[in-house]
Motif scaffolding. Structure first.
Motif, short mmCIF file in Angstrom:
data_model
loop_
_atom_site.label_atom_id
_atom_site.label_comp_id
_atom_site.label_asym_id
_atom_site.label_seq_id
_atom_site.Cartn_x
_atom_site.Cartn_y
_atom_site.Cartn_z
N ALA A 220 4.21 5.61 -5.69
CA ALA A 220 4.07 5.57 -7.04
C ALA A 220 2.96 6.12 -7.94
CB ALA A 220 4.51 3.93 -7.61
N GLU A 221 1.76 6.56 -7.15
CA GLU A 221 0.85 7.01 -8.02
C GLU A 221 1.25 8.30 -8.68
OE1 GLU A 221 -3.56 8.28 -6.66
OE2 GLU A 221 -2.62 6.72 -5.52
N GLN B 139 0.87 -1.23 0.12
CA GLN B 139 0.00 0.06 0.06
C GLN B 139 0.89 1.15 0.11
OE1 GLN B 139 -2.43 -0.56 3.14
NE2 GLN B 139 -4.02 -1.70 2.36
N PHE B 140 1.97 1.33 0.64
CA PHE B 140 2.78 2.27 0.58
C PHE B 140 3.36 2.57 -0.72
CE2 PHE B 140 7.28 3.78 1.41
CZ PHE B 140 7.01 4.90 1.63
N ARG B 141 4.23 1.60 -1.14
CA ARG B 141 4.69 1.68 -2.55
C ARG B 141 3.49 2.04 -3.66
NH1 ARG B 141 9.33 2.69 -2.85
NH2 ARG B 141 9.19 2.24 -4.94
#
Length: 71
Positions: A47-48, A41-43
């Motif tokens: 990256a969004e 979820q953090f990545r």
């Protein structure tokens, strides 16, 4: 040798030597699954791509309100 057999052997050795028993196989699987989910979820957030369109306009209006005309 299976995981269960290795665990039984390690437990036996620990008992013979007066040491604490090792954790059972799978004892920390849920913790690992949670950490992996949190990392994914953090990545995804990092990256969004930046926000565009209507959402960006709405955020812009909230963060930088224009003064109202007094007519």
């Amino acid at each position: 040798m299976s995981i269960t057999q290795q665990y039984v052997l390690d437990t036996y050795r620990a008992r013979q030597l007066g040491e604490p028993a090792p954790p059972a196989p799978g004892a920390h699987d849920w913790q690992l699954a949670r950490e992996w989910r949190d990392y994914r979820q953090f990545r995804a957030v990092v990256a969004e791509p930046p926000v565009h369109g209507r959402i960006r306009q709405a955020l812009g209006r909230l963060l930088h309100p224009r003064p109202r005309s007094t007519c």
